[in-house]
Design a protein around this motif. Sequence first.
Motif, PDB file in Angstrom:
ATOM      1  N   UNK A  50       0.847  -1.200   0.000  1.00  0.00           N
ATOM      2  CA  UNK A  50       0.000   0.000   0.000  1.00  0.00           C
ATOM      3  C   UNK A  50       0.881   1.249   0.000  1.00  0.00           C
ATOM      4  N   UNK A  51       0.236   2.407  -0.110  1.00  0.00           N
ATOM      5  CA  UNK A  51       0.987   3.665  -0.187  1.00  0.00           C
ATOM      6  C   UNK A  51       1.889   3.870   1.032  1.00  0.00           C
ATOM      7  N   UNK A  52       1.467   3.323   2.196  1.00  0.00           N
ATOM      8  CA  UNK A  52       2.290   3.496   3.402  1.00  0.00           C
ATOM      9  C   UNK A  52       3.325   2.387   3.573  1.00  0.00           C
ATOM     10  N   UNK A  53       3.436   1.519   2.555  1.00  0.00           N
ATOM     11  CA  UNK A  53       4.471   0.486   2.595  1.00  0.00           C
ATOM     12  C   UNK A  53       4.018  -0.830   3.194  1.00  0.00           C
ATOM     13  N   UNK A  54       2.760  -0.901   3.661  1.00  0.00           N
ATOM     14  CA  UNK A  54       2.301  -2.160   4.261  1.00  0.00           C
ATOM     15  C   UNK A  54       1.828  -3.124   3.175  1.00  0.00           C
ATOM     16  N   UNK A  55       1.975  -4.419   3.436  1.00  0.00           N
ATOM     17  CA  UNK A  55       1.487  -5.451   2.514  1.00  0.00           C
ATOM     18  C   UNK A  55       2.411  -5.703   1.339  1.00  0.00           C
ATOM     19  N   UNK A  56       2.003  -6.633   0.478  1.00  0.00           N
ATOM     20  CA  UNK A  56       2.795  -6.972  -0.711  1.00  0.00           C
ATOM     21  C   UNK A  56       1.905  -7.725  -1.685  1.00  0.00           C
ATOM     22  N   UNK A  57       2.166  -7.537  -2.987  1.00  0.00           N
ATOM     23  CA  UNK A  57       1.409  -8.249  -4.019  1.00  0.00           C
ATOM     24  C   UNK A  57       2.176  -8.169  -5.338  1.00  0.00           C
ATOM     25  N   UNK A  58       2.066  -9.229  -6.131  1.00  0.00           N
ATOM     26  CA  UNK A  58       2.786  -9.209  -7.421  1.00  0.00           C
ATOM     27  C   UNK A  58       1.844  -8.842  -8.573  1.00  0.00           C
ATOM     28  N   UNK A  59       0.564  -8.560  -8.263  1.00  0.00           N
ATOM     29  CA  UNK A  59      -0.429  -8.347  -9.326  1.00  0.00           C
ATOM     30  C   UNK A  59      -0.061  -7.180 -10.248  1.00  0.00           C
ATOM     31  N   UNK A  60       0.285  -6.042  -9.658  1.00  0.00           N
ATOM     32  CA  UNK A  60       0.519  -4.837 -10.476  1.00  0.00           C
ATOM     33  C   UNK A  60       1.741  -5.008 -11.376  1.00  0.00           C
ATOM     34  N   UNK A  61       2.828  -5.543 -10.844  1.00  0.00           N
ATOM     35  CA  UNK A  61       4.053  -5.671 -11.671  1.00  0.00           C
ATOM     36  C   UNK A  61       3.826  -6.699 -12.776  1.00  0.00           C
ATOM     37  N   UNK A  62       3.075  -7.759 -12.469  1.00  0.00           N
ATOM     38  CA  UNK A  62       2.795  -8.782 -13.498  1.00  0.00           C
ATOM     39  C   UNK A  62       1.963  -8.193 -14.627  1.00  0.00           C
TER      40      UNK A  62
END
Length: 304
Positions: free
Chosen positions: A42-54
């Motif tokens: 998220x904008x504050x740096x929390x979490x992670x996901x590969x969806x956007x880069x993929x």
Amino acid sequence: MTISFAGQVAIVTGAGNGLGRSHALELAKRGAKVVVNDLGGARDGSGASSAASKEVVELIQAMGGEAISHGANVANFDEVQDMVQQTMDKWGRVDILINNAGILRDKSFSKMTLDDFKLVMDVHVMGSVNCTKAVWEIMKQQNYGRIVMTTSSSGMYGNFGQSNYGAAKMAVIGLMNTLVLEGAKNNIHINALAPTAGTRMTEDLMPEEIVKAFAPEAVTAGMLTLCDEAAPNRFILCAGAGGYSSASIFETDGCFIPTAKQSPEAVRENWPKLTAQDNQQALVSGAQQGEKFIMKAMAFMKSQ
Ligand code: NAD
């Protein structure tokens, strides 16, 4: 002349969204093989996901380009090294590094926790250090490299509630200033970009129509001039909504006060001379400032 990146390999950090996404797509359109890095939090740096880069990789592949994604957290050197190793295994070189990944944890300094300060420094400063460190020897051996640091008007001029972010964004200019000296003999150019763009980072800070006017693509058009073969070195390019300008730190010529007269009162008396902007200079190393002062002292001694 058309700016082309054919045959070149570029790593763009934080390329799943906003400016990084736009940089990655345009680099790919112009022939670069692109590593689309994004932690996906998220904008504050929390979490992670590969969806956007993929998704960005798919877009590049759909237009006939080559790209891979990597979810390295730029603040983690081991993960960054893994990303660079995968790039080298696949394409054998790294020509361009765009240090773009970033987060926000805005609060007035009174209310800001040290953890919020450190995390922002870690992502922006250590993120840029880690990625640059991981490609530095490769670029030296290639005798070619182009690195872009993403700074901000908040760092250069200040912004209420952004002491952590501002400190981090000015730090990457300091990093650039020394790396240009160390990279010069290996044709490594380092420049800085101070963007303004309507992205998720700024969408709630600007009215909707203004967000639209500040399209990331307008910034990318400027950014690409900082990372091609003809790129300048140590340039700070400001870009937003189709406006482009440059920023520099200038130092005044100043005054000289002999030993016997040195006092805070004398320094204050000399304020008009010390701040006079005629003959001001953009110095290109810290040593230049020392040389300037020594020359003034020597000129005084000769006059005695
Ligand atoms: P954004 O939030 O749209 O994109 C930032 C991207 O960085 C996100 O996709 C996020 O997942 C990624 N990211 C965050 N932390 C990461 C980490 N540790 N490792 C890898 N990826 C990470 O923001 P944006 O507006 O596109 O900002 C891009 C850069 O431009 C940032 O460095 C930002 O500080 C800078 N900047 C933006 C503006 C503006 O007006 N948008 C102004 C000045 C500077």
